[in-house]
Design a protein around this motif. Structure first.
Motif, short mmCIF file in Angstrom:
data_model
loop_
_atom_site.label_atom_id
_atom_site.label_comp_id
_atom_site.label_asym_id
_atom_site.label_seq_id
_atom_site.Cartn_x
_atom_site.Cartn_y
_atom_site.Cartn_z
N MET A 1 -75.43 -29.23 60.76
CA MET A 1 -74.20 -30.15 60.45
C MET A 1 -73.74 -30.44 59.10
N THR A 2 -72.92 -30.31 58.63
CA THR A 2 -72.15 -30.10 57.50
C THR A 2 -71.39 -31.64 57.36
N THR A 3 -71.22 -31.85 55.98
CA THR A 3 -70.19 -33.52 56.02
C THR A 3 -69.24 -32.73 54.74
N GLU A 4 -68.43 -32.85 55.01
CA GLU A 4 -67.62 -32.53 53.02
C GLU A 4 -67.34 -33.80 52.39
N VAL A 5 -67.27 -33.67 51.83
CA VAL A 5 -66.76 -33.79 50.19
C VAL A 5 -65.08 -33.68 50.11
N ARG A 6 -64.68 -34.30 49.99
CA ARG A 6 -63.03 -34.65 49.74
C ARG A 6 -62.60 -35.03 48.38
N VAL A 7 -60.98 -34.64 47.86
CA VAL A 7 -60.87 -35.25 46.94
C VAL A 7 -59.71 -36.66 47.29
N PRO A 8 -60.87 -38.27 47.55
CA PRO A 8 -60.38 -39.42 47.33
C PRO A 8 -58.71 -39.35 47.14
#
Length: 519
Positions: A1-8
């Motif tokens: 399972m991967t977790t996305e890192v997105r622009v806050p």
């Protein structure tokens, strides 16, 4: 399972940012809330924390790439899935740093000490980027936990970056002059056993310049160095890199430029050679005595905002003068008791803040702002107090100044002025002002026209107190006089309102009892 890192979220009216620095590389282990990278906008630097613990699987947005709000930056895999996601890291992530991929996804240098990333800290609300101003440590230096490593400069404040752990500074990823984003990587520390033993070896490797020939084709030079080479008109083969694997750093360009300047002084370039800078020609003897210094981010922002104010507002200034004798007598009589009771000196700024708040209640349009086709009236006074610092002018805001006592105003003004000079103010403390006071008198200014601080519609300029002959009750006498200047946005403030505001300020200062009686 991967977790996305997105622009806050990047703050009000900010829609995009540039990826300044990655503090982690693919294959590195990350803890939840650990800083992954730093984003830089035209206002602030924003740190991006890890949304979950695991292993950084890949980096989607590389350093220097422009990204929008909620754009995908990277992916984090669960620790158990590290082996399937990290053996083949993205080539650009490794080539840009000049490092070989770590086998099996293990952090580089794990055998000689744990690698600890130095990340860009949070830079404040709506601040997403910063410039690396000064490194206090060099590669190979031993550092203690919480010892200051470098200083970052945003368009408003300076931020010190402490060492997250004790160890040895093994690599600097963002050289002085480089633009970094919140949450980006600044450097790598080697902590734990074996770190001290590697200090001498690391220092020697960092100081030994690598050949700058064709062997450096896969080495990415520092962004600040590339820009400096372009400004100096130097090609890559004219600069010897001192960074890892021959990477050219900003200081290498400065040394090469000095050498080129000395050579050109002995042998002037042909007249047909095109000028590098888009400006008027300068005689050679004058050019050798010039110094070119890049504008700080703060100075660039000041310049841009001042010009925007002139281009947007219908700015006009009206003047008056005030007899300061009553205020000076009152201050002289009570200053000792005031300081003894409240622990702060009684100055002039609290009188002006009180007088302005009193006048703004009568002339609310001076405390308003334009929003499209609407006028927004404020039923409160957030008083901006312009403060000069070594880096430039900043405007900390005293919130609800209309409801504060003289002692509360003096304490908050003194505290924020000190922190402003030390570069410790946060962005939040400089936002939301509704009216501004600027005291040019402390520098000796007798008369000036202050420029509006958008989107505000009024700013009061204070000036030097000077003894002048005036007529009082039919007699000429010497009084301590000060010129006042109110610059206002004529789109919503009429001349009558501006003059009325200044008259009310003058009356309150010449008879401070009016403030007590609300007259």
């Amino acid at each position: 399972m991967t977790t996305e890192v997105r622009v806050p979220s990047l703050g009000e009216s900010v829609t995009e940012a540039t990826v300044a620095t990655w503090f982690k590389k693919p294959g590195d282990s990350v803890a939840e809330d650990e800083m992954l990278c730093e984003l830089e906008t035209d206002k602030v630097t924003v740190e991006v924390p890890a949304p979950a613990a695991g292993v950084l699987a890949d980096i989607v947005a590389e350093e220097g790439q422009t990204v929008g709000v909620d754009a995908l930056l990277a992916n984090i895999a669960e620790a158990g899935e590290a082996g399937s996601t990290t053996p083949e890291p993205r080539p650009s992530a490794e080539a840009g740093s000049g490092k070989a991929p770590s086998e099996g996804g293990a952090p580089a240098g794990a055998g000689d000490g744990e690698a600890v990333d130095v990340m860009v800290p949070a830079l404040g609300e709506s601040v997403s980027e910063a410039t690396v101003s000064t490194w206090f440590k060099a590669v190979g230096d031993a550092v203690e936990a919480d010892e200051m490593l470098c200083e970052l400069e945003t368009d408003k404040v300076s931020v010190e970056v402490p060492a997250p752990a004790a160890g040895v500074l093994s690599e600097i990823l963002a050289a002085e002059g480089a633009t970094v984003e919140a949450g980006g990587r600044l450097a790598v520390l080697k902590s734990g056993e074996g770190a001290a033993a590697k200090s001498a070896e690391t220092r020697e490797a960092a100081s030994a310049p690598a050949p700058s020939g064709g062997g450096g084709a896969d080495v990415e030079d520092a962004p600040a160095a590339k820009k400096a080479m372009a400004e100096a008109g130097l090609s890559r083969d004219q600069v010897a890199g001192s960074g890892r694997d021959g990477r050219v750093m900003k200081e290498d360009v400065a040394k090469a430029a000095q050498g080129a300047g000395a050579a050109s002084a002995k042998a002037p370039a042909p007249a047909s050679e095109p000028a590098q800078a888009p400006r008027a020609p300068v005689p050679a003897e004058d050019a050798s005595r010039e110094e070119r210094v890049k504008m700080t981010r703060l100075r660039q922002t000041i310049a841009r905002r001042l010009k925007d104010a002139q281009n947007t507002a219908a700015m006009l200034t009206t003047y008056n003068e005030v007899d300061m004798k009553a205020v000076m007598d009152l201050r002289s009589e009570y200053k000792d008791l005031f300081e003894k009771k409240h622990g702060v000196r009684l100055g002039f700024m609290s009188f002006f803040a009180k007088a302005c708040a009193h006048a703004l209640a009568e002339v609310p349009e001076v405390n308003a702002e334009i929003d499209g086709t609407d006028i927004v009236y404020k039923n409160f006074v957030h008083m901006g107090v312009a403060t000069g610092t070594p880096q430039g002018l900043v405007v900390p805001v005293i919130r609800d100044a209309h409801a504060k006592s003289f002692a509360e105003l003096e304490k908050e003004m003194a505290e924020k002025a000190k922190r402003a000079r030390d570069g410790k103010l946060s962005m939040a403390e400089m936002q939301g002002g509704t009216f501004t006071i600027s005291n040019g008198g402390v520098y000796g200014s007798l008369m000036s026209s202050p420029i509006l601080n958008p989107p505000q519609s009024g700013i009061l300029g204070m000036h030097k107190i000077q003894d002048r002959p005036v007529v009082v009750k039919g007699e000429i006498t010497i009084r301590p006089m000060m010129y006042l200047a109110l610059s206002y946005d004529h789109r919503i403030v009429d001349g009558k309102g501006a003059v009325t505001f200044l008259v009310r300020v003058k009356e309150a200062l010449e008879d401070p009892r009016r403030l007590l009686m609300d007259l």
